[in-house]
Enzyme design. Structure first.
Site, PDB file in Angstrom:
ATOM      1  N   HIS A 131      -4.788  12.643   1.801  1.00  0.00           N
ATOM      2  CA  HIS A 131      -3.772  12.077   0.913  1.00  0.00           C
ATOM      3  C   HIS A 131      -2.362  12.127   1.516  1.00  0.00           C
ATOM      4  O   HIS A 131      -1.373  12.235   0.796  1.00  0.00           O
ATOM      5  CB  HIS A 131      -3.793  12.757  -0.458  1.00  0.00           C
ATOM      6  CG  HIS A 131      -4.879  12.243  -1.348  1.00  0.00           C
ATOM      7  ND1 HIS A 131      -5.896  13.030  -1.851  1.00  0.00           N
ATOM      8  CD2 HIS A 131      -5.128  10.999  -1.822  1.00  0.00           C
ATOM      9  CE1 HIS A 131      -6.721  12.315  -2.587  1.00  0.00           C
ATOM     10  NE2 HIS A 131      -6.280  11.075  -2.584  1.00  0.00           N
ATOM     11  N   HIS A 150     -10.016   0.392   1.668  1.00  0.00           N
ATOM     12  CA  HIS A 150      -9.705   1.264   0.537  1.00  0.00           C
ATOM     13  C   HIS A 150      -9.993   0.508  -0.748  1.00  0.00           C
ATOM     14  O   HIS A 150      -9.722  -0.684  -0.864  1.00  0.00           O
ATOM     15  CB  HIS A 150      -8.226   1.650   0.614  1.00  0.00           C
ATOM     16  CG  HIS A 150      -7.758   2.528  -0.478  1.00  0.00           C
ATOM     17  ND1 HIS A 150      -6.976   2.069  -1.532  1.00  0.00           N
ATOM     18  CD2 HIS A 150      -7.928   3.849  -0.705  1.00  0.00           C
ATOM     19  CE1 HIS A 150      -6.688   3.060  -2.339  1.00  0.00           C
ATOM     20  NE2 HIS A 150      -7.252   4.161  -1.865  1.00  0.00           N
TER      21      HIS A 150
END
Length: 393
Positions: A191, A291
């Protein structure tokens, strides 16, 4: 055919909100897109409404012209809000074009090279806290047919990870690897939280568990730091979900630090830019793993390019855990079977938004506090409507 209106739908989706849009034409055809930006729903809705003023009266089939109007000729051509608004509009235009010709988008772009895509599961670990929890959830998800799992084991660790935080993360990874065996792919999510020193320490600690890749080990956008990290560790690195144009993805690939590029069809600006990234990845022999953490409209649009990307590694799916109504808001539902998802074959992007179902799940303010103690990654605090392990049983 001319565009006559653009509408936006903000839909509660447990831990975030989906943002869908509809482009109406003066014919019977409408196109659906998605412009979800978690925690920035009002901002992206405002951007779509600003852009709609320039869309009225345009031919929706002139997709490149309209995209250029909203980006280069609009001066503010990129960024998480601008690119995502354009991305949602652009995929809706492809939807209209495909419907007008009664063909799926991938057929308009040269045809598919695969009928289904291998997927990996994300969100399966939401609610897990201990290493045993992670292992138990992982085993169940693999039993459901998934052959690859992505997860963030780092809790609320920040730029500098402590020895205790690293040990806890490694224990979770070890438990998952032991639970699923050596054949299941592990994708470790960072992240974008670590500084270079901590990212290096973490990457070395991951090596015994043979992950397929280490995703966003560093804050987004610093491709020089990614290249530096790649030269000092053996774990393949992945990034790209926060690239806001095909140009930025090309720079990421050219940096030499990435083994896997992960563009998001929304944030990169739509289906055309996503295809450009897939082509750039093919030219550089970089794996392509788009993604896909948003809603079902984005999933359908992404699969149009996953159908034809030569270096496709895996397709992300937020399954089996997600808002229980995910399969109801867009029809026909896109379902995972035996760890794969079929490429939609209907005209356009292959799914239709159920607007009545969307209205049953109105917007709920939610913050994406990923790196704070009370985030979904902390596991101890989850939105009340977020599904739990019961869905896996």
């Amino acid at each position: 055919m001319r565009i006559v209106d653009v509408s936006v739908f903000k839909v509660d989706a447990s831990w975030r909100n989906w943002v869908f849009l509809r482009v109406d034409t003066d014919s019977e055809l409408v196109g659906y897109g998605e412009c979800t930006v978690e925690g920035r729903e009002h901002a992206v809705e405002g951007a779509v409404k600003d852009m709609a003023r320039r869309l009225i009266g345009k031919d929706p089939r002139r997709i490149r012209d309209v995209s250029d109007l909203l980006t280069r000729r609009g001066y503010w051509d990129a960024g998480p809000v601008v690119s995502s608004a354009v991305g949602g509009i652009e995929m809706a235009l492809w939807d209209i074009l495909g419907k007008s010709l009664e063909l799926p988008v991938h057929e308009l772009l040269g045809g598919r090279i695969r009928d289904s895509a291998l997927v990996y599961s994300n969100a399966w670990y939401f609610g897990a806290q201990t290493a045993d929890d992670f292992g138990e959830r992982a085993a169940q998800t693999v039993a459901d047919g998934y052959r690859a799992l992505k997860f963030d084991p780092f809790g609320s660790a920040g730029l500098t990870i402590s020895a205790e935080e690293l040990a806890e993360a490694v224990a979770r990874i070890a438990a998952v690897r032991e639970a699923v065996g050596p054949e299941v792919g592990l994708l470790i999510e960072g992240h974008g939280r670590f500084a270079l020193h901590s990212a290096t320490r973490v990457a070395h600690a991951l090596e015994p568990y043979d992950p397929l890749f280490f995703e966003e080990p560093l804050p987004a956008g610093d491709f020089g730091a990614l290249r530096s990290l790649a030269t000092s560790v053996r774990v393949p690195l992945a990034a790209g979900e926060r690239c806001y144009s095909a140009r930025e993805c090309a720079l990421a690939i050219a940096s030499g630090g990435l083994a896997v590029i992960q563009p998001d069809v929304i944030h990169v600006g739509g289906i055309g830019p996503l295809l450009s990234v897939a082509s750039a990845a093919d030219a550089a022999f970089v794996s392509f793993a788009p993604h896909n953490a948003s809603g079902p409209i984005a999933t359908a649009a992404t699969l149009q390019i996953s159908a034809m990307a030569p270096t496709l590694l895996l397709q992300e799916m937020f399954a089996p855990l997600d808002a229980p109504w995910r399969e109801l808001v867009a029809l026909p539902p896109i379902e995972v079977e035996d760890g794969r998802v079929a490429i939609p074959l209907g005209p356009g992007i292959g799914v239709e938004l159920d607007e009545a179902e969307c209205e049953r799940h109105p917007y709920v303010p939610r913050e994406l506090n990923l790196l704070e103690d009370e985030s979904i990654l902390d596991r101890s605090v989850l939105p009340e409507s977020t599904p739990t392990l019961d869905l896996l049983e």
